[in-house]
Scaffold this motif. Sequence first.
Motif, short mmCIF file in Angstrom:
data_model
loop_
_atom_site.label_atom_id
_atom_site.label_comp_id
_atom_site.label_asym_id
_atom_site.label_seq_id
_atom_site.Cartn_x
_atom_site.Cartn_y
_atom_site.Cartn_z
N GLU A 3 0.88 -1.07 -0.03
CA GLU A 3 0.07 0.03 0.10
C GLU A 3 0.74 1.21 -0.10
OE1 GLU A 3 -3.69 2.23 -0.04
OE2 GLU A 3 -3.16 0.35 -0.41
N SER A 4 2.04 1.27 0.64
CA SER A 4 2.88 2.45 0.82
C SER A 4 3.26 2.69 -0.37
CB SER A 4 3.86 2.20 1.70
OG SER A 4 5.02 1.22 1.09
N ARG A 5 3.23 1.95 -1.66
CA ARG A 5 3.83 2.10 -2.92
C ARG A 5 2.79 2.63 -3.86
NH1 ARG A 5 6.83 -2.06 -0.69
NH2 ARG A 5 9.02 -1.67 -0.49
N GLY A 7 1.67 5.92 -3.90
CA GLY A 7 1.52 7.45 -4.04
C GLY A 7 1.60 8.09 -2.76
N TYR A 8 1.58 7.53 -1.79
CA TYR A 8 1.87 8.12 -0.43
C TYR A 8 3.12 8.83 -0.27
CZ TYR A 8 -2.00 5.29 0.56
OH TYR A 8 -3.30 4.65 0.79
N ASN A 9 3.30 10.11 0.64
CA ASN A 9 4.20 10.68 0.98
C ASN A 9 5.03 10.18 2.07
OD1 ASN A 9 3.87 12.70 -1.19
ND2 ASN A 9 2.45 13.43 0.07
N ALA A 10 4.46 9.57 3.03
CA ALA A 10 4.96 8.99 4.32
C ALA A 10 3.93 7.83 4.83
CB ALA A 10 5.30 9.94 5.50
N VAL A 11 4.70 7.33 5.59
CA VAL A 11 3.91 6.12 6.31
C VAL A 11 4.04 6.21 8.03
CG1 VAL A 11 3.54 3.51 7.03
CG2 VAL A 11 3.88 4.34 4.54
N VAL A 12 2.91 6.20 8.68
CA VAL A 12 3.08 6.83 9.98
C VAL A 12 2.58 5.61 10.72
CG1 VAL A 12 2.31 8.27 11.82
CG2 VAL A 12 2.60 9.28 9.53
N ILE A 13 3.10 4.85 11.83
CA ILE A 13 2.73 3.90 12.56
C ILE A 13 2.68 4.14 13.90
CG2 ILE A 13 3.14 2.26 10.58
CD1 ILE A 13 5.43 1.27 12.34
N GLY A 14 1.82 3.70 14.77
CA GLY A 14 2.01 3.70 16.17
C GLY A 14 2.22 2.46 16.85
N LEU A 33 9.27 -2.91 9.36
CA LEU A 33 8.94 -2.04 8.18
C LEU A 33 10.24 -1.18 8.12
CD1 LEU A 33 5.22 -0.79 9.28
CD2 LEU A 33 6.31 -2.12 6.97
N ILE A 34 10.73 -0.80 9.28
CA ILE A 34 12.15 0.13 8.94
C ILE A 34 13.11 -0.71 8.06
CG2 ILE A 34 14.20 0.60 10.30
CD1 ILE A 34 12.18 1.29 12.60
N ASP A 35 13.16 -2.04 8.18
CA ASP A 35 14.11 -2.85 7.76
C ASP A 35 13.61 -3.07 5.94
OD1 ASP A 35 16.36 -4.73 7.20
OD2 ASP A 35 14.64 -6.25 6.97
N LYS A 36 12.31 -2.86 5.75
CA LYS A 36 12.10 -3.06 4.58
C LYS A 36 11.57 -1.87 3.63
CE LYS A 36 11.61 -7.63 4.77
NZ LYS A 36 12.88 -8.45 4.29
N MET A 37 11.33 -0.75 4.09
CA MET A 37 10.69 0.10 3.54
C MET A 37 11.96 1.19 3.21
SD MET A 37 7.39 1.72 5.31
CE MET A 37 6.93 2.66 3.94
N GLY A 38 12.21 1.68 1.92
CA GLY A 38 13.42 2.55 1.65
C GLY A 38 13.01 3.66 0.68
N ASP A 39 11.61 3.81 0.25
CA ASP A 39 10.91 4.43 -0.83
C ASP A 39 10.64 5.83 -0.21
OD1 ASP A 39 11.90 2.63 -2.60
OD2 ASP A 39 9.78 1.79 -2.72
N ILE A 40 9.86 5.61 0.91
CA ILE A 40 9.19 7.06 1.50
C ILE A 40 9.64 6.91 2.94
CG2 ILE A 40 7.57 7.09 -0.12
CD1 ILE A 40 5.54 5.72 1.81
N PRO A 41 9.59 7.96 3.49
CA PRO A 41 9.66 8.06 5.13
C PRO A 41 8.63 7.32 5.77
CG PRO A 41 9.81 10.13 4.19
CD PRO A 41 9.07 9.40 3.24
N LEU A 42 9.43 6.55 7.02
CA LEU A 42 8.38 6.06 7.93
C LEU A 42 8.49 6.78 9.12
CD1 LEU A 42 6.93 3.37 8.61
CD2 LEU A 42 9.21 2.29 9.28
N ILE A 43 7.53 6.96 9.78
CA ILE A 43 7.31 7.64 11.08
C ILE A 43 6.76 6.73 12.18
CG2 ILE A 43 6.34 9.80 12.41
CD1 ILE A 43 6.19 10.92 9.27
#
Length: 166
Positions: A3-5, A7-14, A33-43
């Motif tokens: 889903e993050s791929r 067209g999102y600008n960032a992913v925010v998780i709690g 997620l930190i390990d796998k995401m590299g395209d957009i910022p993860l918060i």
Amino acid sequence: LRESREGYNAVVIGRIGTSKAKDIFLGSIAFKLIDKMGDIPLIVVGGKPEVKKIIVGFDNSVDANKGVDCLGYMIGDTGCEVELCYVIRPVHIFYDGYGPAFLPDDEIKWLEINKDKMLPKMENAKKVLNNYDIPLEKISTKIIRDSTSRAVALAEEAAGGDWGTI
């Protein structure tokens, strides 16, 4: 991740866990997620973060600049204060035990060269934030010297300055 791929600008998780010990070990969703995401910022958000004062660990990498751009996009003119913080680690941590000892003058040159190289990059990052309507008077920069750990230096700066978000 799929889903993050889309067209999102960032992913925010709690984080909802209450055990600080479990967050140290890999295996939580956040760490996967930190390990796998590299395209957009993860918060990653824990608890109830205070967002009026945000400190940004900055090093002029591509990812740090993406983070600055994402932050500007997300907070715009909300009245938040932002500090761009660069940590220069001392040169001797790279060479202790592996070669000739550095003289104090060498250490001073190392720190000055890094500071002089980073200041224009931080000014450029301030312009990026200002382009998102964050007033320049709400954006500060800080260079921390002589900390062997960037993470510890940022955490100490955040605690000492009442920065609510890193």
